[in-house]
Design an enzyme around this catalytic site. Structure first.
Site, PDB file in Angstrom:
ATOM      1  N   SER A  55       3.770  -2.148  10.469  1.00 46.12           N
ATOM      2  CA  SER A  55       5.220  -2.168  10.669  1.00 46.12           C
ATOM      3  C   SER A  55       5.855  -3.499  10.267  1.00 46.12           C
ATOM      4  O   SER A  55       6.747  -4.015  10.939  1.00 46.12           O
ATOM      5  CB  SER A  55       5.575  -1.828  12.127  1.00 46.12           C
ATOM      6  OG  SER A  55       5.202  -0.497  12.424  1.00 46.12           O
ATOM      7  N   HIS A  57      -9.358   0.930   5.352  1.00 47.71           N
ATOM      8  CA  HIS A  57      -8.082   1.145   6.035  1.00 47.71           C
ATOM      9  C   HIS A  57      -8.317   2.088   7.209  1.00 47.71           C
ATOM     10  O   HIS A  57      -9.144   3.004   7.139  1.00 47.71           O
ATOM     11  CB  HIS A  57      -7.051   1.721   5.073  1.00 47.71           C
ATOM     12  CG  HIS A  57      -5.655   1.684   5.600  1.00 47.71           C
ATOM     13  ND1 HIS A  57      -5.180   2.600   6.516  1.00 47.71           N
ATOM     14  CD2 HIS A  57      -4.631   0.823   5.362  1.00 47.71           C
ATOM     15  CE1 HIS A  57      -3.931   2.321   6.802  1.00 47.71           C
ATOM     16  NE2 HIS A  57      -3.557   1.249   6.123  1.00 47.71           N
ATOM     17  N   GLY A 104       2.995   2.176  10.936  1.00 51.69           N
ATOM     18  CA  GLY A 104       3.972   3.239  10.796  1.00 51.69           C
ATOM     19  C   GLY A 104       4.699   3.631  12.069  1.00 51.69           C
ATOM     20  O   GLY A 104       5.419   4.632  12.088  1.00 51.69           O
ATOM     21  N   GLY A 147       3.052  -1.247   4.265  1.00 49.16           N
ATOM     22  CA  GLY A 147       2.979   0.181   3.996  1.00 49.16           C
ATOM     23  C   GLY A 147       4.293   0.720   3.491  1.00 49.16           C
ATOM     24  O   GLY A 147       4.702   0.483   2.358  1.00 49.16           O
ATOM     25  N   GLY A 148       4.992   1.460   4.345  1.00 50.49           N
ATOM     26  CA  GLY A 148       6.202   2.159   3.925  1.00 50.49           C
ATOM     27  C   GLY A 148       7.256   1.287   3.272  1.00 50.49           C
ATOM     28  O   GLY A 148       7.931   1.723   2.334  1.00 50.49           O
ATOM     29  N   GLU A 151      -4.872  -5.068  10.836  1.00 53.80           N
ATOM     30  CA  GLU A 151      -3.848  -4.063  11.061  1.00 53.80           C
ATOM     31  C   GLU A 151      -4.120  -3.349  12.384  1.00 53.80           C
ATOM     32  O   GLU A 151      -4.970  -2.456  12.440  1.00 53.80           O
ATOM     33  CB  GLU A 151      -3.836  -3.028   9.932  1.00 53.80           C
ATOM     34  CG  GLU A 151      -3.366  -3.562   8.596  1.00 53.80           C
ATOM     35  CD  GLU A 151      -2.976  -2.431   7.657  1.00 53.80           C
ATOM     36  OE1 GLU A 151      -1.814  -2.409   7.228  1.00 53.80           O
ATOM     37  OE2 GLU A 151      -3.818  -1.565   7.383  1.00 53.80           O
ATOM     38  N   GLU A 209      -6.754   4.532   8.230  1.00 59.00           N
ATOM     39  CA  GLU A 209      -6.562   5.936   7.886  1.00 59.00           C
ATOM     40  C   GLU A 209      -7.791   6.512   7.199  1.00 59.00           C
ATOM     41  O   GLU A 209      -8.076   7.705   7.327  1.00 59.00           O
ATOM     42  CB  GLU A 209      -5.316   6.077   7.013  1.00 59.00           C
ATOM     43  CG  GLU A 209      -4.036   5.790   7.792  1.00 59.00           C
ATOM     44  CD  GLU A 209      -2.849   5.393   6.945  1.00 59.00           C
ATOM     45  OE1 GLU A 209      -1.806   5.041   7.528  1.00 59.00           O
ATOM     46  OE2 GLU A 209      -2.978   5.417   5.695  1.00 59.00           O
ATOM     47  N   ASN A 250       0.858  -1.184   0.000  1.00 59.65           N
ATOM     48  CA  ASN A 250       0.000   0.000   0.000  1.00 59.65           C
ATOM     49  C   ASN A 250       0.897   1.238   0.000  1.00 59.65           C
ATOM     50  O   ASN A 250       1.482   1.589   1.018  1.00 59.65           O
ATOM     51  CB  ASN A 250      -0.904  -0.021   1.246  1.00 59.65           C
ATOM     52  CG  ASN A 250      -1.769   1.226   1.357  1.00 59.65           C
ATOM     53  OD1 ASN A 250      -1.895   1.993   0.418  1.00 59.65           O
ATOM     54  ND2 ASN A 250      -2.352   1.419   2.527  1.00 59.65           N
ATOM     55  N   TRP A 251       0.968   1.894  -1.148  1.00 56.13           N
ATOM     56  CA  TRP A 251       1.849   3.052  -1.270  1.00 56.13           C
ATOM     57  C   TRP A 251       1.274   4.299  -0.606  1.00 56.13           C
ATOM     58  O   TRP A 251       1.978   5.292  -0.450  1.00 56.13           O
ATOM     59  CB  TRP A 251       2.139   3.337  -2.748  1.00 56.13           C
ATOM     60  CG  TRP A 251       3.112   2.386  -3.369  1.00 56.13           C
ATOM     61  CD1 TRP A 251       3.532   1.188  -2.865  1.00 56.13           C
ATOM     62  CD2 TRP A 251       3.786   2.547  -4.622  1.00 56.13           C
ATOM     63  NE1 TRP A 251       4.418   0.590  -3.721  1.00 56.13           N
ATOM     64  CE2 TRP A 251       4.599   1.404  -4.818  1.00 56.13           C
ATOM     65  CE3 TRP A 251       3.780   3.525  -5.601  1.00 56.13           C
ATOM     66  CZ2 TRP A 251       5.397   1.229  -5.941  1.00 56.13           C
ATOM     67  CZ3 TRP A 251       4.571   3.365  -6.732  1.00 56.13           C
ATOM     68  CH2 TRP A 251       5.376   2.233  -6.901  1.00 56.13           C
ATOM     69  N   LYS A 252      -0.004   4.260  -0.253  1.00 50.80           N
ATOM     70  CA  LYS A 252      -0.674   5.415   0.362  1.00 50.80           C
ATOM     71  C   LYS A 252      -0.503   6.640  -0.545  1.00 50.80           C
ATOM     72  O   LYS A 252      -0.494   6.500  -1.770  1.00 50.80           O
ATOM     73  CB  LYS A 252      -0.162   5.632   1.780  1.00 50.80           C
ATOM     74  CG  LYS A 252      -0.286   4.362   2.632  1.00 50.80           C
ATOM     75  CD  LYS A 252       0.028   4.572   4.072  1.00 50.80           C
ATOM     76  CE  LYS A 252      -0.124   3.261   4.831  1.00 50.80           C
ATOM     77  NZ  LYS A 252       0.081   3.425   6.293  1.00 50.80           N
TER      78      LYS A 252
END
Length: 254
Positions: free
Chosen positions: A213, A98, A173, A234-235, A167, A100, A11-13
């Site tokens: 994470s 998600h 993150g 994610g990141g 999640e 977010e 997920n590049w967000k």
């Protein structure tokens, strides 16, 4: 027992410009036939890049996904994107619910369920996210919260092609992760609740991903936990080197 092909989704967000497409090509270079036989790899770039990423992903045998969709197939919804539009661009998956989106856009379980239904309507597999906050876990409410989210977010008539991503909000993150025992407990519980929601033994085919994470250093341990069928990353999915290092865990996981 139903064999569930592991899924590792990135997920590049709200990250990525045109130059970032080179990362998808690099992922394809590391996603060889032996690794393809062990897991499915998916990338969910921002909507601005999906069209241009489609051919690259196809050439690399990587699945393509969106990060969100509207419940309606079309209409006066400025700034939104429909599941049908994603499908038209070559997407096979879409993330819905998600944390977010739930926190930042006020999305309720009912909204998430409507979006999951829209994904199925368009022929996409929704990746339905659930997870508790730190306060909820510390209060001993993690199982209750996730159970309620599963009950209210999954369409009752879902096929086993849906994906559920657990999640824990407090792990996204932050560099923090639950213990292996906590992950095992939650994923076993999630499968029970998915079965209660869908019935007919469908839960045996539903893939449950862990997210929060996930890094190359902990991927092997997390992906080896019972009922963990992959990861929502994610990141670490922004760089091919890191993302593929996570996927590499499946070369040794049975």
């Amino acid at each position: 027992m139903t064999r569930r092909c592991p899924l590792v989704a990135g997920n590049w967000k709200m990250n990525g410009l045109l130059a970032s497409l080179a990362e998808i090509a690099a992922m394809g270079g590391a996603y060889d036939s032996a690794l393809r036989a062990r897991l499915e790899l998916v990338v969910c770039p921002p909507a601005t890049l999906i069209g241009m990423a489609s051919d690259l992903a196809t050439q690399a045998s990587i699945g393509l996904g969106g990060q969100d969709c509207h419940a309606a197939p079309s209409g006066a919804h400025t700034g939104d994107i429909s599941a049908e539009m994603l499908k038209d661009l070559g997407a096979r998956y879409v993330i819905v619910g998600h944390s977010e989106r739930r926190a930042g856009h006020g999305e309720t379980d009912a909204i998430v369920q409507a979006k999951a239904s829209a994904a199925l309507r368009a022929g996409l597999a929704p990746i339905i996210c659930v997870g508790e906050t730190r306060a909820e876990r510390e209060a001993g409410d993690a199982l209750r919260v996730v159970g309620e989210q599963i009950e209210a977010s999954l369409p009752a008539d879902s096929p086993d092609t849906i994906v559920v991503a657990y999640e824990p909000v407090w792990a996204i993150g932050t560099g923090l992760t639950p213990t292996v025992a906590d992950v095992a407990q939650m994923h076993a519980f999630a499968r029970e609740r998915i079965e209660a929601r869908l019935g007919g033994g469908k839960s045996a085919g539903v893939r449950i991903l862990y997210g929060g994470s996930v890094k190359p250093a902990n991927a092997g341990e997390l992906m080896s936990v019972a009922n963990v069928d992959g990861a929502l990353v994610g990141g670490a999915s922004l760089a091919a080197k890191d993302f593929m290092a996570i996927a590499e865990a499946y070369r040794v996981i049975g």
